[in-house]
Each structure stands twice: as structure tokens, then as C-alpha cells.
Design a protein around this motif. Structure first.
Motif, short mmCIF file in Angstrom:
data_model
loop_
_atom_site.label_atom_id
_atom_site.label_comp_id
_atom_site.label_asym_id
_atom_site.label_seq_id
_atom_site.Cartn_x
_atom_site.Cartn_y
_atom_site.Cartn_z
N MET A 107 -1.60 -4.49 -1.38
CA MET A 107 -0.54 -3.49 -1.50
C MET A 107 0.12 -3.54 -2.88
SD MET A 107 0.84 -3.20 2.39
CE MET A 107 1.06 -4.91 2.83
N PHE A 108 -0.13 -4.60 -3.62
CA PHE A 108 0.35 -4.67 -4.99
C PHE A 108 -0.57 -3.86 -5.91
CE2 PHE A 108 3.30 -7.11 -7.71
CZ PHE A 108 2.79 -6.78 -8.95
N LEU B 266 4.88 -1.95 -2.64
CA LEU B 266 5.49 -3.25 -2.39
C LEU B 266 6.48 -3.25 -1.23
CD1 LEU B 266 5.88 -4.56 -6.05
CD2 LEU B 266 4.02 -4.92 -4.43
N ASN C 225 -2.43 -6.36 8.50
CA ASN C 225 -1.15 -6.32 7.79
C ASN C 225 -1.07 -5.26 6.71
OD1 ASN C 225 0.82 -8.63 8.63
ND2 ASN C 225 -1.25 -9.49 8.76
N PHE D 90 -0.72 -1.54 5.05
CA PHE D 90 -0.20 -0.20 5.21
C PHE D 90 -1.43 0.71 5.41
CE2 PHE D 90 1.82 3.55 2.89
CZ PHE D 90 2.72 3.85 3.91
N THR E 62 4.83 -4.76 1.75
CA THR E 62 4.39 -6.15 1.77
C THR E 62 5.25 -6.90 2.80
OG1 THR E 62 5.86 -6.81 -0.04
CG2 THR E 62 3.64 -6.14 -0.64
N ASN F 76 -0.83 -8.55 1.27
CA ASN F 76 0.24 -8.32 0.30
C ASN F 76 -0.34 -8.05 -1.09
OD1 ASN F 76 2.27 -8.52 2.17
ND2 ASN F 76 3.06 -10.50 1.46
N PHE F 77 -1.39 -8.76 -1.45
CA PHE F 77 -1.98 -8.57 -2.78
C PHE F 77 -2.57 -7.16 -2.90
CE2 PHE F 77 -3.18 -13.36 -2.57
CZ PHE F 77 -1.84 -13.70 -2.63
N ILE G 176 4.52 -0.35 -10.77
CA ILE G 176 4.21 -1.57 -11.50
C ILE G 176 3.55 -1.23 -12.83
CG2 ILE G 176 2.93 -3.76 -11.43
CD1 ILE G 176 2.81 -3.14 -8.27
N VAL H 201 3.66 -17.35 1.80
CA VAL H 201 3.12 -16.59 2.93
C VAL H 201 3.89 -16.85 4.21
CG1 VAL H 201 0.76 -16.30 2.11
CG2 VAL H 201 1.35 -18.39 3.33
N GLY I 234 0.80 -0.34 -5.67
CA GLY I 234 2.25 -0.44 -5.78
C GLY I 234 3.00 0.01 -4.55
N ILE J 62 -2.84 3.48 4.54
CA ILE J 62 -3.69 4.08 3.49
C ILE J 62 -4.63 3.07 2.83
CG2 ILE J 62 -2.35 6.12 2.81
CD1 ILE J 62 -1.09 4.44 0.57
N PHE J 63 -4.41 1.78 3.03
CA PHE J 63 -5.27 0.77 2.40
C PHE J 63 -6.36 0.23 3.33
CE2 PHE J 63 -1.14 0.26 0.17
CZ PHE J 63 -1.57 0.63 -1.09
N LYS K 42 -10.87 -0.26 3.25
CA LYS K 42 -11.27 0.18 1.91
C LYS K 42 -11.67 -0.97 1.02
CE LYS K 42 -8.34 4.23 0.94
NZ LYS K 42 -7.17 4.65 0.14
N PHE L 63 2.68 -12.57 -9.18
CA PHE L 63 1.51 -11.69 -9.30
C PHE L 63 1.37 -11.23 -10.75
CE2 PHE L 63 -1.49 -9.20 -6.66
CZ PHE L 63 -2.00 -8.38 -7.63
#
Lengths: 327, 327
Positions: free
Chosen positions: A258-259, B168, A289, A291, B171, A255-256, B151, A173, B166, A293-294, A297, B259
Motif C-alpha cells: 500500500m506504500f 497509507l 490485509n 485495500f 496500512t 503495508n509495503f 509520496i 508489525v 500511496g 484495489i491492490f 495483483k 520505508f
């Protein structure tokens, strides 16, 4: 409890930690019918440990009549590998190298044994019996002595190519950040958000601020529990310790998300006793942090499982999950 | 090509980028039989764009007889959502808000239309026809003007709870780092490892080192292509631009591996023309940041798909994948 009270079949759930091992008999409704524990760290040899485990569990099995009622054994343990049934290079366990745990258990108990890491087991437990019931996409983060994770996507745990997927505690991180006491990596989530990491942060911060209530404790008494006590009494440095921890956690969670874009992130383990002291900054920095669209939610929630039973329940869930897959 | 040469059925693959849209007729062996393109940015209204697309594609459909031979349309586009068939808030597309793309296409063409983001489409293409054939767990990273990702875990694309999994490229690899020109986030992978990011790094570095060959170009000519030219001629600053880019990429890849523990990471897109200048440092820093159980396991490879056809092929793969799921 008589046999007629049992609707359905039974599983053994075993949670192996570096210090303690907990085990229990669980029915298919997620009720822990019997439980017990023994020390993990007293057994230098894996064969002797399994012998002791067998001795401790046999009376529980016999109480329910016979092995025939049991569908299998589920084991959550550090570095447990779902595919191979082994535990490999687990830094906190007394047994080194590659331990063929599932095979050893099967030979001793005469029951099929499924192994995974402790956080994956916890995630399964939440999916079958806890806060993630009905969810197909979520991430479980366990915040204890270390930081573990279990990731569910498309309704299944992600094990990855080699069975080791979901080591989010070791993701970085803060590149070049705090050196991890065991792995040597720099700036991992575990180095900040584990109970161990929180104690390190607290010791650093109290040294900078002599007026902090944290300075009333001896060095060895500084841990996430005492920091929580000070924060609850309004000590601003103790509150800052959790805020900083929550920030690092939140940055990692972004980050998780966005994965795998989960419906929820579930937090579990001793550290969550800090409650909003950690949850609020974590949520803030996660959202910040993300993006766009997330944003707004993803639910960030605490586990719903009874903590004393959760590890056993999670491990037993492996047996039911395995059964489902074999259908 | 006569109809008798066609073994099996056909799909339309469409790749929509901010500037250009490419489309093609693809058979089930992954051969692009026909292709064409039009400008995306010339159409302010989505209806007019779809009208133009229909006009351009109709002759290709007619060449093969009729619509009956086609199983559907697959579309890869920025922020394309697999679940809803929409494109939402895509920063690089001329159409704002939530565009019901799949529905509009279905109405116009009379064929089922499946949408996903461009990187997910590329990942499907690799899984069906490219370097990821036979793999159940891999990550595709597209390094172009932006950085995208697809992914695959347990043999399926991860779409996440809302269809947007996805991302990424967004991130954070360096908290508080380089500000993203469009999202405003600080220190995202895209800010460093995209062609745009590489140009920014190159401009910064050449300003610090007047002797660099990079200073022989006007400002607007600095891009990943000219940096590659200078690196190939041995300019140490140009080489350092790619090394730094590869380091940031490698650090991010390490987190991705921890991940989902993929068998391979596939790199795709214009930036990979830099070859070993980027691949070697990326590999080094990925390995360096991995938790030991993941080291020396993950293949880091370039895409095998013919670049000119890959986007169309990837989009068409959505049709076959959808067909498989419906079986």
C-alpha cells in the motif's frame, strides 16, 4: 578464462556481513568470474580489514591484467550509505561509529567505490540480472539472520533523504510485541521473520507442546533449518512456527504494497528455504490485509539469483548502476 | 485581472470529493485566479456531472480569452489513476466501476486531462508551491474525513506499478484493531486518525468518563471540531482523544519513515486544526518507534498552502508536472 573471453568491462563486488566478507570479479553480463572470502569478525580495526581485503583481492585483479579493466568497486554492507559512502552505527560490524568506507577503499585500491546496504545491493542485482529484470517497481526482502529490504520505484532504488531508506525489517508489525534483541524495539518484522526470530518462535512453541518433534533437539540446535526438517516430516508445531512467521511477514508485506504498489515482492535469503511453509501463509495474510484495489495483483516470488553468487553480484551491480547514472 | 497581468500560461485545477467538487484557474506561479464549486453527490451519472462541470467552468475559461492559454486540466479525485486516467472503485464517489475520467474530460473540454488521487495532487502542490519546495523526498499525509497520502522519492511522485501507490491510510497500525466502517479492514490508520476515526474514539472515551465535557454534546455533534473545543478548554478526556490519535499516527509515521526516509512529513487537512494536541504525541511516538539511524532527522510539519485553495492548486500542479515530464 583469457582476456578475449571478456566482453566488456569488469567490476569488483564485495558483500560485507557481520561474520564473513565475500568478494568477486564480475563482468557486465552478471557472471562471477572469480571469487573469494575472508572473515569480517577477525578484524577489530577497519584499516587492518581493508589491508587484508586488498591482499586477498589483488591476485584476482592481476589475473585480469590491470586495474584499467575495472570500472569500480561496489560494496553491500549493513547500514551502508549510498550518498556518503560510509557505514554508520552498524550493530553487526566490528567497527563502531561512522566508517568512511568508500574513501578508505578508494585510497587503498585506486578505484571508485560505491557503498549501499546489503539488501539494496541485492535488489539491484535482481533488477539487472535476476527475477526483477525489466521491472520498474518492486520490493526485495532479505530474510536471513536479520531482515533487510531494497525498494525500487520508478526504476530507481529509493535511498531517501539521508541514504538510509528501506529499513523494512525494523518496521513494527505488532505494536508492543516481541522485543528486539538488539534494537529494543517492540514487534518489528525482524523480531518475527528473521532466522533469529523464527528460532525464538520455535523455542516458545515447543515449550508449549511437549509432543512436538522440535523437542528432540538441544536448545542451541533450534534454528530455521531444524524447524524446516521437522516441518518436512509433518510436525504440526514446526509447521505452525512457519505459518505464524508467514502471517507476520504477510501482514507487513500488505503495508509495503500500500506504500509503493510494486509489481512484485522478491524474497531472498536463508529463510526462504522453508518454501511454501512460509510463502503460502505470507501470501494469504498479505492479500487479506490489502485495500481491495491492490488485491491479486502483486507477485510474491523467490529470488532467482544463485545464492552463493547473489551478494557479490548485487554489490557489483552498484558499479554498473552508478555508471548508468553518470552517463 | 487583464490578460497583461498573466505571466505565463494557465491550468485548470479540479478537486473532486465525495460531496463537493472545487475548481479553479491557476497560473504558473501557483496563484488561484478564479474559482468555483458544485456538488458532486447531486449527479448520479458521470456524463451529467461532466456536463455540469463544463457549464460551470466555461465562463472562467472565456474570461481569459480562449482555451489556447490553457495547458491542460489536472484532477485530484479518490482512487484517481495517473497511468490510466480513470477512477476505479472509489467508495465515496457516486459513480461505480471504472470511470474513464480523463478521456471524458478531454472529449468535453478539448484539453489534455491528467488525473491522480487527491493526496498525490496535494503532495505535488506542496512540492511546487508549498512547504515541500526544494525537497526531493517527502511524504504528505492528508487527515480529513479519510486519510490519504502522497509520496515523493527521488524528486518524483511514487505511482507504483499500477498507478495506485500511496494508500497509507489503509496500512494497518494495529492488527486486529478497530474495524473500518467501509473497507472492513481491522486496525487501519484511517480507522484511528481520520476525522471519522477521531469521532469514534471520542464517543467511546466519553462513554467511559461521564464527567468529560464531551458528554455535553448530542451524539451527532461529536466530531474533531467539538473534541478540539473541549480540549482547548482543558477537558482531559478530549485531550486524551487527540493524544491517542497522535500515538497511532506517530506509530504509523515511524513505519513510513523506515520505508522511504523522507526529509519531512507534511500533514494536511481538517484534522490538523487540533495542532499540538495531535502533533506532539505523533512526534513522540514516531521518534520512539524509529530505528536509531532515523531519529531526530525527519521534520513533521503542517502544510503551508492556503486550505481553501490547496486542493485546486494541487490538482493544477499535475498539469505543470506533466509538462515538465514531456519536455
Amino acid at each position: 578464462m583469457s582476456l578475449t573471453d571478456l566482453s566488456g568491462r569488469l567490476a569488483l563486488g564485495i558483500d560485507i556481513g557481520g561474520t564473513n566478507t565475500k568478494f568477486g570479479v564480475v563482468n557486465h553480463r552478471g557472471e562471477v568470474l572469480e571469487k573469494g572470502h575472508l572473515r569480517t569478525d577477525e578484524y577489530e580495526k577497519i584499516e587492518v580489514f581493508i589491508e587484508a581485503l586488498h591482499r586477498a583481492i589483488t591476485p584476482l585483479i592481476e589475473k585480469y591484467g590491470s586495474l584499467e579493466l575495472f570500472d569500480g568497486i561496489g560494496v553491500g554492507m549493513p547500514n551502508g550509505n549510498y550518498y556518503t559512502g560510509t557505514a554508520e552505527q552498524a550493530p553487526n560490524l566490528p567497527w563502531k561509529g561512522v566508517i568512511p568506507f568508500a574513501d578508505l577503499m578508494k585510497d587503498k585500491f585506486g578505484l571508485r567505490c560505491t557503498v549501499t546496504n546489503d539488501a539494496n545491493a541485492a535488489a539491484l542485482g535482481e533488477m539487472l540480472f535476476g527475477a526483477a529484470r525489466g521491472m520498474k517497481d518492486f520490493i526485495m526482502i532479505t530474510l536471513g539472520t536479520g531482515v533487510g529490504s531494497g525498494i525500487v520505484a520508478n526504476g530507481s532504488l529509493i535511498y531517501g533523504h539521508d541514504g538510509f531508506a528501506g529499513e523494512l525489517g525494523h518496521t513494527i508489525v505488532k505494536p508492543g510485541g516481541r522485543k528486539h534483541w538488539s534494537t529494543g524495539s517492540e514487534g518489528s518484522l525482524e523480531a518475527y521473520a528473521s532466522a533469529t526470530g523464527i528460532a525464538i518462535t520455535a523455542k516458545k512453541m515447543r515449550a508449549e507442546f511437549p509432543s512436538s518433534m522440535l523437542n528432540q533437539y538441544p536448545e542451541e540446535a533450534i534454528n530455521s533449518k531444524t524447524v524446516f526438517e521437522c516441518a518436512s516430516k509433518g510436525d504440526s508445531i514446526a509447521i505452525e512456527v512457519f505459518r505464524y512467521t508467514g502471517q507476520k511477514l504477510g501482514e507487513a508485506l500488505a503495508n509495503f504494497v500500500m506504500f509503493s504498489s510494486p509489481e512484485a515482492i522478491l524474497l531472498f535469503g536463508g529463510v526462504i528455504k522453508a518454501g511454501d511453509f512460509i510463502l503460502k501463509p505470507a501470501k494469504l495474510h498479505m492479500e487479506r490485509n490489502l485495500f481491495p484495489i491492490f488485491r491479486d495483483k502483486v507477485k510474491l516470488v523467490f529470488s532467482e539469483l544463485n545464492e552463493a553468487d547473489a551478494a557479490i553480484l548485487g554489490a557489483s551491480a552498484l558499479v554498473w548502476e552508478q555508471k548508468k547514472n553518470n552517463r
